[in-house]
Design a protein around this motif. Structure first.
Motif, PDB file in Angstrom:
ATOM      1  N   SER A  97     -17.564 -22.758  -1.437  1.00 12.48           N
ATOM      2  CA  SER A  97     -16.853 -22.949  -2.674  1.00 12.48           C
ATOM      3  C   SER A  97     -15.424 -23.245  -2.160  1.00 12.48           C
ATOM      4  O   SER A  97     -14.741 -22.606  -1.530  1.00 12.48           O
ATOM      5  CB  SER A  97     -16.843 -21.747  -3.712  1.00 12.48           C
ATOM      6  N   PHE A  98     -14.632 -24.243  -3.128  1.00 12.94           N
ATOM      7  CA  PHE A  98     -13.203 -24.799  -2.727  1.00 12.94           C
ATOM      8  C   PHE A  98     -12.626 -24.790  -4.205  1.00 12.94           C
ATOM      9  O   PHE A  98     -12.809 -25.528  -4.838  1.00 12.94           O
ATOM     10  CB  PHE A  98     -13.265 -26.079  -2.246  1.00 12.94           C
ATOM     11  N   ARG A  99     -11.959 -23.858  -4.125  1.00 14.54           N
ATOM     12  CA  ARG A  99     -11.031 -23.569  -5.702  1.00 14.54           C
ATOM     13  C   ARG A  99      -9.883 -23.409  -5.580  1.00 14.54           C
ATOM     14  O   ARG A  99      -9.386 -22.340  -4.870  1.00 14.54           O
ATOM     15  CB  ARG A  99     -11.946 -22.610  -6.708  1.00 14.54           C
ATOM     16  N   ASP A 100      -8.828 -23.953  -6.307  1.00 12.97           N
ATOM     17  CA  ASP A 100      -7.461 -23.483  -6.170  1.00 12.97           C
ATOM     18  C   ASP A 100      -6.829 -23.787  -4.677  1.00 12.97           C
ATOM     19  O   ASP A 100      -5.983 -22.651  -4.220  1.00 12.97           O
ATOM     20  CB  ASP A 100      -7.259 -22.257  -6.896  1.00 12.97           C
ATOM     21  N   GLY A 101      -7.174 -24.461  -4.045  1.00 16.83           N
ATOM     22  CA  GLY A 101      -6.586 -24.709  -2.585  1.00 16.83           C
ATOM     23  C   GLY A 101      -7.284 -23.355  -1.899  1.00 16.83           C
ATOM     24  O   GLY A 101      -6.944 -23.452  -0.603  1.00 16.83           O
ATOM     25  N   VAL A 102      -8.193 -22.846  -2.199  1.00 17.00           N
ATOM     26  CA  VAL A 102      -8.916 -21.752  -1.175  1.00 17.00           C
ATOM     27  C   VAL A 102     -10.309 -21.887  -1.149  1.00 17.00           C
ATOM     28  O   VAL A 102     -11.151 -22.070  -1.929  1.00 17.00           O
ATOM     29  CB  VAL A 102      -8.548 -20.459  -1.910  1.00 17.00           C
ATOM     30  N   LEU A 103     -10.700 -22.238   0.454  1.00 13.68           N
ATOM     31  CA  LEU A 103     -11.985 -22.307   0.554  1.00 13.68           C
ATOM     32  C   LEU A 103     -12.649 -20.738   0.971  1.00 13.68           C
ATOM     33  O   LEU A 103     -12.052 -19.983   1.682  1.00 13.68           O
ATOM     34  CB  LEU A 103     -12.095 -22.981   2.020  1.00 13.68           C
ATOM     35  N   ARG A 104     -13.711 -20.530   0.309  1.00 22.11           N
ATOM     36  CA  ARG A 104     -14.306 -18.949   0.349  1.00 22.11           C
ATOM     37  C   ARG A 104     -15.664 -19.282   1.284  1.00 22.11           C
ATOM     38  O   ARG A 104     -16.417 -19.876   0.862  1.00 22.11           O
ATOM     39  CB  ARG A 104     -14.700 -18.605  -0.894  1.00 22.11           C
ATOM     40  N   LEU A 105     -15.650 -18.698   2.588  1.00 18.32           N
ATOM     41  CA  LEU A 105     -16.876 -18.929   3.329  1.00 18.32           C
ATOM     42  C   LEU A 105     -17.550 -17.503   3.480  1.00 18.32           C
ATOM     43  O   LEU A 105     -17.053 -16.729   3.895  1.00 18.32           O
ATOM     44  CB  LEU A 105     -16.092 -19.243   4.684  1.00 18.32           C
ATOM     45  N   ASP A 106     -18.896 -17.639   3.137  1.00 19.15           N
ATOM     46  CA  ASP A 106     -19.731 -16.581   3.079  1.00 19.15           C
ATOM     47  C   ASP A 106     -20.122 -16.317   4.872  1.00 19.15           C
ATOM     48  O   ASP A 106     -20.946 -17.296   5.276  1.00 19.15           O
ATOM     49  CB  ASP A 106     -20.996 -16.706   2.429  1.00 19.15           C
ATOM     50  N   LEU A 107     -19.583 -15.305   5.328  1.00 19.78           N
ATOM     51  CA  LEU A 107     -19.888 -15.234   6.982  1.00 19.78           C
ATOM     52  C   LEU A 107     -21.343 -14.292   6.971  1.00 19.78           C
ATOM     53  O   LEU A 107     -21.766 -14.196   8.039  1.00 19.78           O
ATOM     54  CB  LEU A 107     -18.852 -14.392   7.413  1.00 19.78           C
ATOM     55  N   SER A 108     -21.820 -13.924   5.922  1.00 20.56           N
ATOM     56  CA  SER A 108     -23.555 -13.154   6.057  1.00 20.56           C
ATOM     57  C   SER A 108     -23.470 -12.242   7.238  1.00 20.56           C
ATOM     58  O   SER A 108     -24.207 -12.080   8.082  1.00 20.56           O
ATOM     59  CB  SER A 108     -24.468 -14.232   6.348  1.00 20.56           C
ATOM     60  N   ASP A 109     -22.329 -11.396   7.073  1.00 16.27           N
ATOM     61  CA  ASP A 109     -22.077 -10.379   8.182  1.00 16.27           C
ATOM     62  C   ASP A 109     -21.341  -8.991   7.377  1.00 16.27           C
ATOM     63  O   ASP A 109     -20.401  -9.206   6.995  1.00 16.27           O
ATOM     64  CB  ASP A 109     -21.167 -10.744   9.316  1.00 16.27           C
ATOM     65  N   VAL A 110     -22.116  -7.848   7.424  1.00 17.41           N
ATOM     66  CA  VAL A 110     -21.483  -6.799   6.777  1.00 17.41           C
ATOM     67  C   VAL A 110     -20.081  -6.449   7.409  1.00 17.41           C
ATOM     68  O   VAL A 110     -19.404  -5.786   6.634  1.00 17.41           O
ATOM     69  CB  VAL A 110     -22.550  -5.389   7.093  1.00 17.41           C
TER      70      VAL A 110
END
Ligand SMILES: [Zn+2]
Ligand SMILES: [Zn+2]
Lengths: 131, 301
Positions: A97-110
């Motif tokens: 997801s890329f919203r308001d200039g911020v890319l949010r990456l799910d790293l799948s790591d606790v």
């Protein structure tokens, strides 16, 4: 638990607060400057030795970077006065997801669940320029 | 409790940290402190004393039970007994520490000590909350079974912990050569906290570095390879619960996802995976060695 334990615990807690305040006052964290392309490459080479970086995007605030390396996206993010790095499938990075200039990456790591990168646009144009 | 060396040393710990911070601020000593990291380390230390109360009773009862069935009567007043327990406790510590790095279930309890990207005196106090649950205290039971009084074992364990405090610093470069040869020092333990592949899983010593030399895990600190501190996969924030429990949670997640490989995910090396898709210290070291070798073999440009 005895009363003396609670007294000791409370005193220790106060000592912790005082030491943290002292550390904050001293301003002796490792110096952090916004990442440049070159510095990001050096850090990524340390984290992922020998991996070829086909293309690299440095965050606009210089607080992270993302690189394409084969089928993987190599992610680098500022944490305090250090960095945390992970790799995720490239396809997953593109679809993030890329919203308001911020890319949010799910790293799948606790240990590091999420990375945020400030970018101008995402996903990247399919025509990569020479890295 | 009055003889507990750690309790007695706590004011000294605090003063030493104050001194390290002030000297670093004045530019007179090498040290870096990030307040959130410092808070996490110190609160881990404080929490570990509370966690110790919960599981400490069981460990003490087990030690007492072993002592009641002891082989010999070892007097706490004899000097030779202190010399022997110093050596045996330190040897026990070496294997405890090595096990804590080489098997994931025990790494889960120890990793928090390594998850700071800093190496300063506050890092020394970054102690486990889950060591009691992990059961590594059982490694000290043979000492009680041999006949060392549990109080004597506890005091020696405390002395070891207090000794290991002062070595968590960048302010001290190298100590005299004879001391570096025999004892665990800031230089040797910096290597232990480093995440550079060639430094991974080295220098497990408590007080005497000779065990590492004896068992093949010694690595001197090299000027050409400055230590980079932390763990192979550093933490994404300073959340205390993450610091204390992330590896346990990761392990539970892996076991739930691959129940047929549960034993591997629990007792395998940290980073072990059933499909070999992850890195272990060994594979990282091997990669590094292969790259170093090929760099040496390729002709200079
Ligand atoms: Zn360790
Ligand atoms: Zn340590």
């Amino acid at each position: 638990m005895s009363q003396s334990f609670f007294i000791q615990f409370g005193a220790s807690l106060a000592a912790v607060a005082a030491l943290v305040a002292l550390a904050a006052w001293a301003k002796i964290a490792k110096p952090m400057t916004p990442l440049t392309d070159e510095r990001a490459r050096t850090l990524l080479e340390q984290e992922f030795p020998g991996r070829r970086l086909e293309r690299i995007w440095v965050a606009v605030d210089g607080r992270g970077a993302l690189a394409k390396s084969g089928a993987a996206a190599l992610v680098l993010c500022e944490v305090g006065d250090g960095y945390v790095a992970r790799h995720i499938p490239w396809g997953q990075a593109v679809a993030s997801s890329f919203r308001d200039g911020v890319l949010r990456l799910d790293l799948s790591d606790v240990a590091a669940p999420l990375a945020r990168l400030a970018l101008l646009n995402w996903p990247p144009s399919p025509e990569p320029r020479a890295a | 409790m009055k003889l507990d060396p750690v309790t007695l040393a706590t004011p000294f710990f605090i003063l030493a940290i104050v001194l390290e911070i002030v000297l670093a601020r004045l530019g007179r000593a090498r040290a870096a402190y990030e307040p959130r990291d410092t808070a996490a380390s110190l609160l881990m230390g404080l929490g570990s004393t509370a966690a110790g109360l919960v599981t400490g009773g069981l460990a003490a009862a087990a030690a007492l039970y072993a002592y009641q069935h002891r082989l010999f009567d070892i007097p706490m007043t004899a000097l030779w007994a202190w010399v022997v327990i110093f050596l045996l406790e330190d040897l026990t510590y070496y294997w405890f520490h090595r096990l804590s790095h080489e098997r994931r279930i025990w790494w889960a309890a120890h990793v928090n000590h390594h998850s700071s990207q800093h190496y300063n005196l506050s890092t020394a106090l970054r102690q486990t909350w889950t060591g009691g649950v992990a059961g590594t205290w059982a490694l000290w039971l043979p000492l009680a079974f041999l006949g060392f009084p549990p109080a004597m074992i506890a005091i020696q364990k405390g002395i070891s912990l207090v000794y290991q405090f002062w070595i968590h610093t960048e302010a001290i470069g190298r100590t005299p050569r004879w001391f570096e040869a025999v004892f665990n020092t800031p230089s040797h333990h910096r290597v232990h906290h480093a995440r550079n592949p060639r430094y991974l899983d080295r220098n497990y010593a408590g007080i005497l570095i000779v065990w590492d030399k004896l068992f093949g895990t010694f690595q001197p600190e090299l000027d050409e390879e400055p230590c980079r501190y932390g763990i192979v996969k550093n933490l994404g924030d300073f959340n205390l619960l993450r610091v204390a429990f992330h590896e346990w949670a990761g392990m539970a997640r892996d076991v739930a996802a691959h129940p047929r490989h549960a034993l591997g995910y629990i007792f395998g090396r940290p980073g072990w995976s059933h499909d070999g898709s992850r890195d272990t210290s060994r594979s990282l070291r091997a990669d590094w060695a292969a790259r170093a070798l090929s760099a040496e073999e390729s002709p200079p440009p």
